[in-house]
Design an enzyme around this catalytic site. Structure first.
Site, PDB file in Angstrom:
ATOM      1  N   ARG A 103     -13.031  14.301  51.102  1.00 29.96           N
ATOM      2  CA  ARG A 103     -14.442  14.344  50.117  1.00 29.96           C
ATOM      3  C   ARG A 103     -15.055  14.577  48.670  1.00 29.96           C
ATOM      4  O   ARG A 103     -15.881  13.547  48.949  1.00 29.96           O
ATOM      5  CB  ARG A 103     -15.163  15.995  50.310  1.00 29.96           C
ATOM      6  CG  ARG A 103     -16.240  16.146  49.855  1.00 29.96           C
ATOM      7  CD  ARG A 103     -17.821  15.414  50.630  1.00 29.96           C
ATOM      8  NE  ARG A 103     -17.323  15.784  51.975  1.00 29.96           N
ATOM      9  CZ  ARG A 103     -17.575  14.793  52.819  1.00 29.96           C
ATOM     10  NH1 ARG A 103     -19.134  13.792  52.388  1.00 29.96           N
ATOM     11  NH2 ARG A 103     -17.426  14.859  53.825  1.00 29.96           N
ATOM     12  N   LYS A 138     -32.600   8.024  34.754  1.00 27.52           N
ATOM     13  CA  LYS A 138     -33.138   8.700  36.231  1.00 27.52           C
ATOM     14  C   LYS A 138     -31.907   8.793  36.713  1.00 27.52           C
ATOM     15  O   LYS A 138     -32.182   8.357  37.862  1.00 27.52           O
ATOM     16  CB  LYS A 138     -34.401   8.509  36.628  1.00 27.52           C
ATOM     17  CG  LYS A 138     -35.383   8.638  35.021  1.00 27.52           C
ATOM     18  CD  LYS A 138     -36.817   7.736  35.922  1.00 27.52           C
ATOM     19  CE  LYS A 138     -38.423   8.325  35.307  1.00 27.52           C
ATOM     20  NZ  LYS A 138     -39.718   7.623  36.114  1.00 27.52           N
ATOM     21  N   LYS A 170     -42.205   5.424  23.369  1.00 26.15           N
ATOM     22  CA  LYS A 170     -42.550   5.919  25.062  1.00 26.15           C
ATOM     23  C   LYS A 170     -43.741   7.036  24.613  1.00 26.15           C
ATOM     24  O   LYS A 170     -43.485   7.453  23.105  1.00 26.15           O
ATOM     25  CB  LYS A 170     -41.337   7.608  25.977  1.00 26.15           C
ATOM     26  CG  LYS A 170     -40.607   5.934  26.109  1.00 26.15           C
ATOM     27  CD  LYS A 170     -39.763   7.565  27.620  1.00 26.15           C
ATOM     28  CE  LYS A 170     -40.295   6.948  29.237  1.00 26.15           C
ATOM     29  NZ  LYS A 170     -40.366   5.717  29.375  1.00 26.15           N
ATOM     30  N   GLU A 203     -43.560   1.513  25.300  1.00 28.07           N
ATOM     31  CA  GLU A 203     -44.208   2.210  25.902  1.00 28.07           C
ATOM     32  C   GLU A 203     -45.774   2.217  25.379  1.00 28.07           C
ATOM     33  O   GLU A 203     -46.534   2.480  24.875  1.00 28.07           O
ATOM     34  CB  GLU A 203     -43.763   3.113  26.034  1.00 28.07           C
ATOM     35  CG  GLU A 203     -44.232   3.737  27.771  1.00 28.07           C
ATOM     36  CD  GLU A 203     -44.405   5.039  28.036  1.00 28.07           C
ATOM     37  OE1 GLU A 203     -43.033   5.144  28.822  1.00 28.07           O
ATOM     38  OE2 GLU A 203     -45.493   5.794  27.745  1.00 28.07           O
ATOM     39  N   ASP A 224     -47.090   0.095  31.083  1.00 28.26           N
ATOM     40  CA  ASP A 224     -46.634   1.239  32.251  1.00 28.26           C
ATOM     41  C   ASP A 224     -48.062   1.748  32.834  1.00 28.26           C
ATOM     42  O   ASP A 224     -48.746   1.745  32.611  1.00 28.26           O
ATOM     43  CB  ASP A 224     -45.789   2.595  31.069  1.00 28.26           C
ATOM     44  CG  ASP A 224     -45.382   3.380  32.313  1.00 28.26           C
ATOM     45  OD1 ASP A 224     -44.959   3.259  32.665  1.00 28.26           O
ATOM     46  OD2 ASP A 224     -46.103   4.558  31.698  1.00 28.26           O
TER      47      ASP A 224
END
Length: 285
Positions: A103, A138, A170, A203, A224
């Site tokens: 697995r 992410k 950011k 950003e 962005d």
């Protein structure tokens, strides 16, 4: 295929150790109860879906970690194009060891192959341009190293690995700091004070902020959630004064159009978090 520099044997062994602790606990009781210790068998990794194969090298390390006496024979390599019915590898030896590792190996390879397949599709979309497709942070907690490895196997590129190897200011950083100029000034002072040599990326949310980032002389400017027309304007404004990176809401269908604006990079969280696992099976034969 050569591993990225952040994939070390030490990190892989630590990852595998923790994964087995999570899965096996105090024992694989299903296997221990039904399969004699001395039983020998073999299995093969059967491809059940077309895509880009990833995780073969790691699968061999997993099997070897659990049982060094297992005989692993790779028939395909990481990065190979796979078709339904292909056999990626065979493994032979202790039946108990094969069953216990099954697995973990499948979880790794199904996930890695899914990411590599999507990364490959995205990388192909920008062929002929000067744009590179990047992943983001992410990722799945504690699985980032493996997911980013799969991105590279698929032919795309890694952005920064974590919070420590590049500065990215950011929107929230900028708002909390009081604007781009103040955020960059504070950042440069911090880097100097701590003797750090890290690139600074900012950003931006509009063309006014693009100009502010240019005035601050940062290394890379993230464009962005801009429209195609605004992205072109931003790229023209920036020229060779900084690297350019487009991000936000970019899909496989719009990737080429964004690349043709002339941006250096396109970053995508979807390349990892939206990749679909590839169907693979480990079967006795």
């Amino acid at each position: 295929m050569e591993r990225p520099s952040y994939i070390t044997d030490e990190k892989l062994i630590s990852f595998i150790h923790q994964a087995f602790r999570e899965d096996v606990g105090d024992g694989d009781h299903s296997t221990l109860a039904s399969i004699p210790y001395e039983a020998q068998n073999r299995a093969r990794l059967l491809v059940k879906e077309d895509g880009i194969l990833a995780g073969v090298e790691l699968a061999e390390i997993v099997f070897s970690y659990l049982d060094p006496d297992l005989k692993f024979n790779s028939l395909m390599s990481d990065g190979d194009e796979m078709k339904v019915g292909d056999i990626a590898f065979t493994v032979e030896g202790s039946a108990q060891s094969i069953l216990t590792a099954e697995r973990l190996v499948l979880n790794i390879m199904q996930r890695m192959s899914g990411i590599a397949t999507l990364a490959n599709s995205m990388a192909k979309e920008v062929v002929g341009t000067n744009t590179k497709v990047l992943d983001t942070r992410k990722t799945t907690p504690n699985f980032r190293m493996i997911e980013k490895w799969a991105v590279v196997i698929g032919g795309a590129h890694n952005h920064r690995f974590g919070l420590y190897d590049m500065i990215m200011l950011k929107d929230n950083h900028i708002d909390y700091a009081g604007g781009i100029e103040k955020a960059v000034q504070k950042t440069r002072a911090y880097l100097k004070e701590n003797n750090l040599n890290l690139k600074i990326e900012v950003e931006t949310r509009n063309l006014e902020e693009v100009q502010q980032a240019l005035d601050a002389q940062v290394d890379r400017i993230m464009i962005d959630n801009f429209s195609i027309e605004e992205t072109k304007k931003a790229v023209d404004m920036i020229g060779d004064l900084a690297e350019t990176e487009a991000s936000g809401g970019i899909t496989l269908e719009t990737l080429r159009e964004v690349a043709e604006t002339g941006v250096d990079f396109i970053s995508s969280g979807a390349i990892i978090h939206s990749a679909k696992n590839i169907d693979l099976s480990l079967k006795a034969f």
